[in-house]
Every structure is written in C-alpha cells, then in structure tokens.
Design a protein around this motif. Structure first.
Motif, short mmCIF file in Angstrom:
data_model
loop_
_atom_site.label_atom_id
_atom_site.label_comp_id
_atom_site.label_asym_id
_atom_site.label_seq_id
_atom_site.Cartn_x
_atom_site.Cartn_y
_atom_site.Cartn_z
N HIS A 12 48.08 14.98 -2.67
CA HIS A 12 47.08 15.10 -2.32
C HIS A 12 46.30 13.82 -1.59
O HIS A 12 45.70 13.47 -2.70
CB HIS A 12 46.45 15.66 -3.75
N ASP A 13 46.31 12.97 -1.38
CA ASP A 13 45.97 11.14 -0.84
C ASP A 13 45.74 10.55 -2.13
O ASP A 13 44.93 10.12 -2.04
CB ASP A 13 44.52 11.87 -0.75
N ARG A 14 46.79 11.18 -2.60
CA ARG A 14 47.41 9.90 -4.32
C ARG A 14 48.78 9.21 -4.11
O ARG A 14 49.74 10.47 -3.98
CB ARG A 14 46.98 10.04 -5.23
N VAL A 15 49.18 8.66 -4.93
CA VAL A 15 50.59 8.79 -4.92
C VAL A 15 51.40 8.84 -6.42
O VAL A 15 50.43 8.22 -7.40
CB VAL A 15 51.22 7.24 -5.01
N ARG A 16 51.88 9.97 -6.44
CA ARG A 16 52.36 10.11 -8.04
C ARG A 16 53.77 9.75 -8.02
O ARG A 16 54.69 9.80 -7.46
CB ARG A 16 52.85 11.97 -8.04
N VAL A 17 54.36 9.20 -9.25
CA VAL A 17 55.50 9.08 -10.21
C VAL A 17 55.74 9.32 -11.43
O VAL A 17 54.72 9.16 -12.37
CB VAL A 17 55.11 7.22 -10.34
N ILE A 18 56.36 9.67 -11.92
CA ILE A 18 56.55 11.04 -12.70
C ILE A 18 58.55 10.49 -12.79
O ILE A 18 59.00 11.09 -12.43
CB ILE A 18 56.46 12.42 -11.89
N ARG A 19 58.47 11.01 -14.08
CA ARG A 19 59.99 11.57 -15.26
C ARG A 19 60.16 12.54 -15.02
O ARG A 19 59.74 13.18 -15.45
CB ARG A 19 60.11 10.46 -15.98
N PRO A 27 54.40 29.55 -16.15
CA PRO A 27 52.70 29.32 -16.27
C PRO A 27 52.00 27.58 -16.20
O PRO A 27 53.37 26.82 -17.09
CB PRO A 27 52.19 29.16 -17.77
N ALA A 28 50.93 26.80 -16.21
CA ALA A 28 51.00 24.99 -16.12
C ALA A 28 51.58 24.41 -17.59
O ALA A 28 52.11 23.51 -17.02
CB ALA A 28 49.56 25.20 -15.69
N PRO A 29 51.13 24.93 -18.57
CA PRO A 29 51.33 24.37 -19.15
C PRO A 29 52.66 24.05 -19.70
O PRO A 29 53.95 22.92 -19.74
CB PRO A 29 50.55 24.70 -20.78
N GLU A 30 53.89 25.42 -19.95
CA GLU A 30 55.29 25.37 -19.49
C GLU A 30 55.60 24.02 -18.95
O GLU A 30 56.47 23.53 -18.59
CB GLU A 30 55.78 26.82 -19.39
N ALA A 31 54.97 23.49 -17.50
CA ALA A 31 55.12 23.64 -16.24
C ALA A 31 55.45 22.45 -16.08
O ALA A 31 56.12 21.28 -15.77
CB ALA A 31 54.81 24.03 -14.78
N ARG A 32 54.49 21.63 -16.95
CA ARG A 32 54.03 20.08 -17.79
C ARG A 32 54.93 19.77 -19.05
O ARG A 32 54.88 18.38 -18.70
CB ARG A 32 52.02 20.15 -17.93
N GLU A 33 55.28 20.85 -18.55
CA GLU A 33 56.43 20.25 -20.43
C GLU A 33 57.88 19.28 -19.49
O GLU A 33 58.70 18.65 -19.78
CB GLU A 33 56.89 20.84 -21.18
N CYS A 34 57.97 19.74 -17.89
CA CYS A 34 58.96 19.55 -17.11
C CYS A 34 59.93 18.18 -16.60
O CYS A 34 60.37 17.66 -16.50
CB CYS A 34 59.31 20.56 -16.22
N TYR A 35 57.97 17.49 -16.86
CA TYR A 35 57.91 15.64 -16.16
C TYR A 35 56.91 15.20 -17.35
O TYR A 35 55.93 15.66 -17.99
CB TYR A 35 57.66 15.92 -14.50
N SER A 36 57.13 13.55 -16.96
CA SER A 36 55.98 12.96 -18.00
C SER A 36 55.26 12.68 -16.00
O SER A 36 56.28 11.73 -15.77
CB SER A 36 55.99 12.16 -18.77
N GLU A 37 54.26 11.47 -16.84
CA GLU A 37 53.52 11.10 -15.89
C GLU A 37 53.76 9.48 -15.59
O GLU A 37 54.39 8.83 -17.04
CB GLU A 37 51.82 10.86 -15.30
N VAL A 38 54.29 8.63 -14.75
CA VAL A 38 54.74 7.14 -14.97
C VAL A 38 53.42 6.64 -15.28
O VAL A 38 53.27 4.98 -15.57
CB VAL A 38 55.75 6.73 -14.34
N LEU A 39 52.53 7.10 -14.03
CA LEU A 39 52.25 5.43 -13.57
C LEU A 39 50.66 6.20 -13.06
O LEU A 39 50.66 7.69 -12.86
CB LEU A 39 52.24 4.92 -12.49
#
Length: 87
Positions: free
Chosen positions: A58-65, A75-87
């Motif tokens: 989506h026109d940006r670079v994602r870096v996730i752990r 659901p989205a809140p459950e999914a967000r617990e599976c990764y964290s944004e690095v940048l």
C-alpha cells in the motif's frame, strides 16, 4: 513445515496485513519481501516468532517483528497481537 513455523502467505493473511491470501502470495512471490534481511521468493517460506519481516504494501514499506503465530484469521485486535511495528 517445522513445528513453531507458518507459511509466510498464511501469516500475512491471518495477521490481517493483506486482505486476501492470494494477495499475500503475490507479496511473497514478488521478490520484495525479506525475512531477517534475506529475500524471499516463495509463498511457502517459513516464518517463526522473532523474525523481522520487511515488505512494501500500500505504497509504504512495513517492517514488523513476528511476536506470535496466529491460530486463525480472527478479529483485528487479536491479529495485531501477533506482530509489532519496528519502523
């Protein structure tokens, strides 16, 4: 697939980083996704907790752990617990 690992396309879809699994496969096979700095060219590459993923979406670079492997596409809140944004 080894215990404690998941296909990269399945992870991207389960973690709601892509809307469809076929889009996740395109991201993985497009040659612009990296796991811990190593280029990935296949959707069946293994991802494990602790891996750092970098990819353009989506026109940006994602870096996730990867923090955990999701058991389902929940659901989205459950999914967000599976990764964290690095940048």
């Amino acid at each position: 697939m080894a215990e404690g690992a998941m296909r990269i396309d399945k992870f991207l879809w389960f973690a709601r980083l892509t809307k469809t699994r076929s889009l996740a496969q395109l991201v993985a096979e497009g040659g612009h996704l990296r796991i811990d700095g190593r280029p990935v060219a296949s959707a069946h590459a293994a991802v494990r907790p602790g891996n750092v993923l970098s990819f353009a979406l989506h026109d940006r670079v994602r870096v996730i752990r990867v923090e955990a492997l999701p058991a389902r596409r929940g659901p989205a809140p459950e999914a967000r617990e599976c990764y964290s944004e690095v940048l």
